[in-house]
Design an enzyme around this catalytic site. Structure first.
Site, PDB file in Angstrom:
ATOM      1  N   CYS A  34      57.171 -62.113 -23.175  1.00 59.08           N
ATOM      2  CA  CYS A  34      57.740 -61.078 -24.030  1.00 59.08           C
ATOM      3  C   CYS A  34      57.998 -61.713 -25.393  1.00 59.08           C
ATOM      4  O   CYS A  34      58.648 -62.752 -25.485  1.00 59.08           O
ATOM      5  CB  CYS A  34      59.045 -60.571 -23.408  1.00 59.08           C
ATOM      6  SG  CYS A  34      60.019 -59.552 -24.524  1.00 59.08           S
ATOM      7  N   CYS A  55      48.126 -58.906 -15.879  1.00 59.06           N
ATOM      8  CA  CYS A  55      48.621 -58.934 -14.497  1.00 59.06           C
ATOM      9  C   CYS A  55      50.098 -59.276 -14.564  1.00 59.06           C
ATOM     10  O   CYS A  55      50.463 -60.420 -14.829  1.00 59.06           O
ATOM     11  CB  CYS A  55      47.832 -59.985 -13.720  1.00 59.06           C
ATOM     12  SG  CYS A  55      48.228 -60.004 -11.981  1.00 59.06           S
ATOM     13  N   CYS A  74      60.633 -54.701 -20.974  1.00 63.57           N
ATOM     14  CA  CYS A  74      61.063 -56.017 -20.499  1.00 63.57           C
ATOM     15  C   CYS A  74      62.450 -55.856 -19.882  1.00 63.57           C
ATOM     16  O   CYS A  74      63.359 -55.348 -20.528  1.00 63.57           O
ATOM     17  CB  CYS A  74      61.106 -57.002 -21.663  1.00 63.57           C
ATOM     18  SG  CYS A  74      61.832 -58.592 -21.236  1.00 63.57           S
ATOM     19  N   CYS A 134      62.031 -61.877 -26.318  1.00 66.98           N
ATOM     20  CA  CYS A 134      63.010 -62.784 -25.683  1.00 66.98           C
ATOM     21  C   CYS A 134      62.366 -64.039 -25.112  1.00 66.98           C
ATOM     22  O   CYS A 134      63.072 -64.924 -24.628  1.00 66.98           O
ATOM     23  CB  CYS A 134      63.790 -62.050 -24.592  1.00 66.98           C
ATOM     24  SG  CYS A 134      62.829 -61.710 -23.100  1.00 66.98           S
ATOM     25  N   CYS A 156      65.290 -57.828 -22.005  1.00 74.09           N
ATOM     26  CA  CYS A 156      65.729 -57.515 -23.381  1.00 74.09           C
ATOM     27  C   CYS A 156      65.400 -56.088 -23.805  1.00 74.09           C
ATOM     28  O   CYS A 156      65.669 -55.719 -24.949  1.00 74.09           O
ATOM     29  CB  CYS A 156      65.096 -58.494 -24.362  1.00 74.09           C
ATOM     30  SG  CYS A 156      63.344 -58.178 -24.653  1.00 74.09           S
TER      31      CYS A 156
HETATM   32 ZN   LIG Z   1      62.002 -59.531 -23.317  1.00 69.49          ZN
END
Ligand SMILES: [Zn+2]
Length: 158
Positions: A122, A145, A74, A125, A77
């Site tokens: 995610c 996706c 990510c 975060c 984060c």
């Molecule tokens: Zn994240």
């Protein structure tokens, strides 16, 4: 009751039910920041997709063609979301994966296109990453996706 109002009531119930489910599924993210704080950290493109649930234009992100071995994190984060062994070429123009690291993502239903789609965030975060479809390859049959702009790729050291 006429047919139309009956269907409207049913539709209303479905939507209410889905919102209740969303509340149950969406756990509190571990990383919490205000909108202003995210704006400072993220580029305008990252902010639009991660925090405003935007979608990047297909075939615009270099990670769509990334074929090296490594992991996808990510960008907001640094949580590890996907490995290169989970990636495949879906032909859609977005980085696509048939699997994800356990507990790294959380699901939510959105109605932006009038019909329900499973959107995922995610788990660390709460940043929006992409949408999940059921037309992926074996063994999972899933297609994550993902917006390339939300990911950071770190190749494995050789
Ligand atoms: Zn994240």
């Amino acid at each position: 009751m006429n047919k139309r109002s009956f269907f409207q009531k049913i539709l209303g119930l479905i939507i209410i039910n889905n919102f209740i489910t969303i509340k149950k599924i969406m756990a509190e993210p571990k990383v919490k920041k205000t909108d202003a704080e995210w704006k400072k950290i993220l580029t305008p493109e990252e902010y639009d997709v991660l925090r405003k649930e935007g979608t990047e234009i297909a075939f615009t992100n270099a990670l769509n063609d990334e074929k090296r071995e490594g992991n996808f994190y990510c960008v907001a984060c640094n949580s590890k979301l996907f490995s290169s062994s989970m990636k495949y070429d879906s032909g859609t123009g977005w980085p696509s994966f048939f699997n994800t690291y356990p507990n790294s993502l959380e699901m939510k239903t959105d109605y932006k296109l009038m019909y329900p789609r499973t959107e995922y965030h995610c788990a660390n975060c709460g940043g929006h990453q992409g949408h999940l479809f059921d037309d992926g390859p074996k063994p999972t049959g899933k297609r994550y996706c993902n917006n390339g702009v939300c990911l950071k790729f770190i190749p494995e050291k050789v």
